[in-house]
Scaffold this active site. Structure first.
Site, PDB file in Angstrom:
ATOM      1  N   LEU A 197      72.069  25.598 -27.759  1.00  0.00           N
ATOM      2  CA  LEU A 197      71.618  24.522 -26.939  1.00  0.00           C
ATOM      3  C   LEU A 197      71.020  23.391 -27.448  1.00  0.00           C
ATOM      4  CD1 LEU A 197      69.447  27.177 -24.892  1.00  0.00           C
ATOM      5  CD2 LEU A 197      71.768  26.556 -24.754  1.00  0.00           C
ATOM      6  N   GLY A 200      66.609  20.763 -31.521  1.00  0.00           N
ATOM      7  CA  GLY A 200      65.201  19.784 -31.358  1.00  0.00           C
ATOM      8  C   GLY A 200      64.817  19.465 -32.692  1.00  0.00           C
ATOM      9  N   SER A 201      63.691  18.588 -32.924  1.00  0.00           N
ATOM     10  CA  SER A 201      63.191  18.037 -34.184  1.00  0.00           C
ATOM     11  C   SER A 201      62.712  19.038 -34.934  1.00  0.00           C
ATOM     12  CB  SER A 201      62.135  16.910 -33.658  1.00  0.00           C
ATOM     13  OG  SER A 201      61.003  17.472 -33.096  1.00  0.00           O
ATOM     14  N   GLY A 203      63.718  22.609 -34.726  1.00  0.00           N
ATOM     15  CA  GLY A 203      64.936  23.625 -35.357  1.00  0.00           C
ATOM     16  C   GLY A 203      65.826  23.569 -34.333  1.00  0.00           C
ATOM     17  N   CYS A 204      66.612  24.807 -34.527  1.00  0.00           N
ATOM     18  CA  CYS A 204      67.794  24.939 -33.411  1.00  0.00           C
ATOM     19  C   CYS A 204      67.505  26.149 -32.601  1.00  0.00           C
ATOM     20  CB  CYS A 204      68.918  25.220 -34.451  1.00  0.00           C
ATOM     21  SG  CYS A 204      69.383  23.937 -35.576  1.00  0.00           S
ATOM     22  N   ASP A 305      50.697  20.195 -24.473  1.00  0.00           N
ATOM     23  CA  ASP A 305      52.031  19.832 -24.131  1.00  0.00           C
ATOM     24  C   ASP A 305      52.759  20.371 -22.958  1.00  0.00           C
ATOM     25  OD1 ASP A 305      54.417  18.024 -24.664  1.00  0.00           O
ATOM     26  OD2 ASP A 305      55.272  19.178 -25.970  1.00  0.00           O
TER      27      ASP A 305
END
Length: 481
Positions: A197, A200-201, A203-204, A305
């Site tokens: 998918l 992200g900043s 991780g994966c 968040d």
């Protein structure tokens, strides 16, 4: 800061289609009362239809090809000797500020080149009576509206893909591991990877399966301590509307969270719909979200968040709140403001967070109110900046909120040390809307009156007067008729 949709990790549209990666070894399981609100008499205007996109004279590359190419480049960057990765001094400086920054953490210093309002911007803004309602087919002033025609086959617009390119490069410069290395770690624990998918900043994220789980799962592999922090929080929580942690693995300094797979995140779910949800579905989503928020607040946790990208959904009656990478523990009393610092996403941050004031758990109520608004309207985001590389800093976001809601000067906090009041109260001097009445943005959207009332209560400008999640759950929307 990346575009809001970049951290979407559960949407099936944006993932890379690739053959399953076979497992290598068997894993070892580590563990099995606010202000009174007066609705105005005038009816809300219907939401204008999406704008027709302008034809392009050039044929852009396929979005799916761009996304796959981006992921392939990330996988090769560290392994290719011809293209070594050099340490970026600016990235090191950013790490000194926040070494373990989670997805979409707001970094005001990244917007130093943004054009701020001119020096006389502290004067009166345009009043509510000066706003002329847009004609049919036009968008409300300053409010972003998503057009279905702008979203390609991958679920991303061109601007979002550009933001992903920038965020991926930033992640690599901060010392992140490429997806190829992360995939080897995941398969080494016995998982079969069916798709990667959106990275992200921190991780994966992999769509995976494992013999120990009857259904597909999501493996979120992160190299920052924020991932470990998220795991510790999730292990403390047990609520039907909070994403459960199925398992946890730590391999070679990488923390891997095993999470259940949902059909989509709420952002993607709403983007795919042609029409807004009905009142019962909106009430179901809102009830589950506020119930989860009330639970974590009673556990002494602030999420910080909450947004549609961090809410995962199978049906409107089956949603959960996830991504606790930016969460923190309450210091002292829940009602006592504390300088926790800025975190989360600028578009959905409460005004007191953007101003740098101490805050309480009610910052989550503001963000939840924006989620409920998007759930009801389904094709627009309130107070969001226009897309593109030039996205406003916190200063511009506060000004945008004051202008679009026509915040009255009496709605600011009376606290003498409030930065929000001392720096921004003068910008509301020209707003003519009576205090604690329907905000200006309600003129442009047709919503059920009980839904509108809930959103307006959640978006109370003064955090000290903003109601709690438990109080919102007592409003008319959630009472059986």
């Amino acid at each position: 800061m990346a575009c809001r949709k970049f951290c979407r990790v559960y949407g099936g549209q944006g993932r890379r289609k690739e053959e399953a990666v076979p497992p290598e070894t068997k894993p070892s399981r580590v563990f099995p009362h606010g202000p009174f609100y007066t609705p105005a008499e005038d009816a809300c205007l219907d939401s204008p239809p999406p704008e027709t996109p302008k034809p392009s004279h050039t044929t852009p590359p396929s979005e799916a090809e761009r996304l796959c190419h981006l992921q392939e480049i990330l996988a090769q960057m560290y392994g290719n000797q011809d293209y070594p990765i050099e340490d970026d001094p600016s990235a090191d400086a950013a790490d000194d500020v926040d070494e373990d920054a989670p997805d979409d953490v707001a970094y005001p210093e990244e917007y130093a080149e943004e054009l701020f309002l001119p020096g006389d911007a502290t004067g009166p803004l345009i009043g509510a009576n000066d706003h002329i309602p847009p004609p049919c087919g036009a968008s409300p002033p300053g409010i972003r509206r998503r057009s279905r025609d702008e979203i390609g086959a991958t679920g991303f617009t061109a601007e979002e893909l550009d933001a992903m390119d920038r965020e991926a490069a930033r992640a690599i410069s901060r010392g992140g591991k490429p997806p190829s290395t992360m995939a080897k770690l995941v398969t080494g624990m016995g998982f079969t990877i069916h798709g990667a998918l959106t990275p992200g900043s921190e991780g994966c994220v992999f769509d995976s399966s494992h013999p120990d789980y009857p259904q597909r799962v999501i493996v979120k592999a992160g190299w920052y301590t924020s991932t470990s922090h998220e795991a510790r929080l999730l292990r403390r929580l047990d609520h039907p509307a909070i994403l459960p942690l199925l398992d946890l693995h730590v391999v070679s300094g990488v923390t891997c969270l095993v999470l259940p797979k949902y059909q989509a995140d709420l952002y993607t779910y709403l983007s795919r719909r042609l029409n807004p949800l009905g009142r019962p579905q909106i009430a179901a989503v809102s009830r589950q979200l506020l119930s989860a928020v009330d639970y974590i607040h009673r556990q002494g946790i602030i999420h910080r968040d909450i947004k549609t990208e961090n809410i995962f959904i199978n049906t409107p009656e089956d949603i959960c709140l996830g991504d606790f990478g930016a969460a923190c523990f309450v210091q002292g009393s829940r009602s006592s403001p504390f300088p926790y610092g800025i975190a989360g996403t600028i578009d959905t941050n409460a005004p007191e967070v953007l101003a740098g004031d101490p805050y309480t758990t009610t910052v989550d109520i503001w963000s939840a109110g924006l989620v409920i608004f998007e759930t009801a309207v389904h094709n627009a985001s309130l107070f969001s900046a226009p897309r593109g590389p030039k996205r406003g800093p916190c200063d511009s976001q506060i000004t945008r909120i004051i202008r679009q809601a026509q915040v009255h000067v009496d709605e600011f906090s009376p606290h003498p040390e409030s930065r929000l009041t001392s720096r921004y109260r003068s910008r509301a001097a020209g707003n003519n809307r009576p205090p604690y009445t329907r905000p200006a943005w309600t003129r442009y959207y047709k919503m059920d009156i009980d839904v509108e009332y809930l959103v307006c209560k959640a978006l109370t400008f003064d955090g000290a007067l903003r109601p709690s999640a438990a109080e919102l759950l007592c409003l008319p929307l959630f009472q059986q008729k």
